[in-house]
Scaffold this active site. Structure first.
Site, PDB file in Angstrom:
ATOM      1  N   GLU A 271      -5.582  -1.402  -4.223  1.00 28.22           N
ATOM      2  CA  GLU A 271      -6.419  -1.936  -3.153  1.00 28.22           C
ATOM      3  C   GLU A 271      -6.601  -3.443  -3.361  1.00 28.22           C
ATOM      4  O   GLU A 271      -6.554  -3.935  -4.494  1.00 28.22           O
ATOM      5  CB  GLU A 271      -7.793  -1.257  -3.126  1.00 28.22           C
ATOM      6  CG  GLU A 271      -7.765   0.221  -2.789  1.00 28.22           C
ATOM      7  CD  GLU A 271      -7.506   0.496  -1.321  1.00 28.22           C
ATOM      8  OE1 GLU A 271      -7.455  -0.464  -0.520  1.00 28.22           O
ATOM      9  OE2 GLU A 271      -7.349   1.676  -0.961  1.00 28.22           O
ATOM     10  N   CYS A 272      -6.848  -4.156  -2.259  1.00 26.23           N
ATOM     11  CA  CYS A 272      -7.027  -5.604  -2.343  1.00 26.23           C
ATOM     12  C   CYS A 272      -8.465  -6.003  -2.644  1.00 26.23           C
ATOM     13  O   CYS A 272      -8.744  -7.166  -2.902  1.00 26.23           O
ATOM     14  CB  CYS A 272      -6.591  -6.262  -1.039  1.00 26.23           C
ATOM     15  SG  CYS A 272      -7.618  -5.810   0.377  1.00 26.23           S
ATOM     16  N   GLY A 273      -9.380  -5.044  -2.578  1.00 22.28           N
ATOM     17  CA  GLY A 273     -10.761  -5.369  -2.899  1.00 22.28           C
ATOM     18  C   GLY A 273     -11.749  -5.065  -1.796  1.00 22.28           C
ATOM     19  O   GLY A 273     -12.909  -4.777  -2.068  1.00 22.28           O
TER      20      GLY A 273
END
Length: 299
Positions: A271-273
């Site tokens: 995930e990118c955050g």
């Protein structure tokens, strides 16, 4: 209020701040939601809501959410699932033109593929939808970004890159637009942390409701809808890509690989955050501040 109640309130937070009987929902509204109609869901009611929505077609999920949740937006990187949601919402808009349309939030990291930027313009023209674009703070171009943070920040400090390019812009979007609920393009078939998501989730740290209307659809179902409804899509999907993010961290997917295998290939992340716990990034900022001997910023 009994612990199984669900309540909807309008106006600012009570001065007493007594929400102890509410297990989940807008328990402690942030500054971005304090003036909105507030939905307080107990865990039992949230479970009941998900059980009912699980059995519905995504179009019916969207019809329900469009009426039920105040300040509803769609956050999208214009992936296939998000595009299906845009198309479905356009059909619902035609059914109920008296209701306000759902507007889009797009995080421009400044490192998207040109094909992605081209797609954004095609979607705006096709659906006449408003797109709110949020970039990293205080910069407008890649050159300005790299003057501030150096080249290849995603390699030298992946956590910092995610915070600056994605997490902070999204939180700024929530605050400025006063977002109460947001539609996402996450599906269980994408695997990893997404494998067990509910249709409706509560992001208590950010003070928003997250809705995953196509949570139980497969990639094949999404692709079939795109084909049958002639939904515009990213040209990269015809080149072996299935999930498209920044150009520096996205590659085509190999035969038999998972749908999101082309994202951050070779890295220990999925995930990118923006769908992770905010506390992870608050802790990162605190660590960075301590290393520099600075005052720890407020999370």
């Amino acid at each position: 209020m009994a612990s199984n109640d669900t309540r909807m309130e309008t106006g600012s937070q009570s001065s007493s701040g007594d929400h102890g009987s509410v297990d989940s929902g807008f328990v402690s509204p942030s500054s971005s939601t304090v003036d909105l109609p507030r939905i307080s869901l107990t865990r039992a009611h949230l479970k009941h809501l998900n059980k009912q929505l699980e059995a519905l077609d995504p179009m019916d999920v969207l019809r329900f959410c469009r009426v039920f949740f105040p300040q509803l937006y769609q956050s999208t990187a214009f992936g296939l699932t998000g595009l299906v949601t845009v198309d479905m919402l356009s059909k619902i808009d035609a059914e109920t033109p008296q209701l306000p349309p759902v507007e889009l939030i797009f995080l421009d990291t400044l490192y998207h593929f040109q094909e992605t930027y081209d797609l954004v313009e095609r979607v705006k023209a096709r659906y006449n939808v408003k797109v709110h674009v949020f970039k990293p703070a205080d910069v407008e171009t890649t050159q300005q970004f790299e003057q501030l943070y150096g080249e290849k920040l995603w390699e030298t400090s992946s956590e910092l890159y995610d915070w600056i390019a994605k997490v902070e812009p999204l939180e700024r979007a929530y605050s400025q637009l006063k977002v109460g609920a947001v539609l996402t393009g996450r599906r269980r078939s994408q695997g990893a942390a997404r494998g067990s998501i509910d249709v409706v989730e509560v992001d208590e740290e950010r003070g928003v409701i997250k809705i995953n209307p196509l949570a139980n659809w497969t990639f094949a179902q999404v692709k079939q809808y795109v084909t049958e409804n002639q939904v515009p899509y990213n040209a990269l999907l015809d080149q072996g890509y299935k999930s498209v993010g920044d150009w520096h961290s996205t590659v085509p997917v190999g035969e038999g690989e998972d749908e999101r295998a082309g994202r951050w290939k070779g890295q220990d992340k999925t995930e990118c955050g923006i769908h992770n716990k905010k506390s992870r990034y608050a802790q990162f900022l605190e660590q960075m501040a301590r290393q520099k001997g600075q005052e720890v910023p407020a999370a």
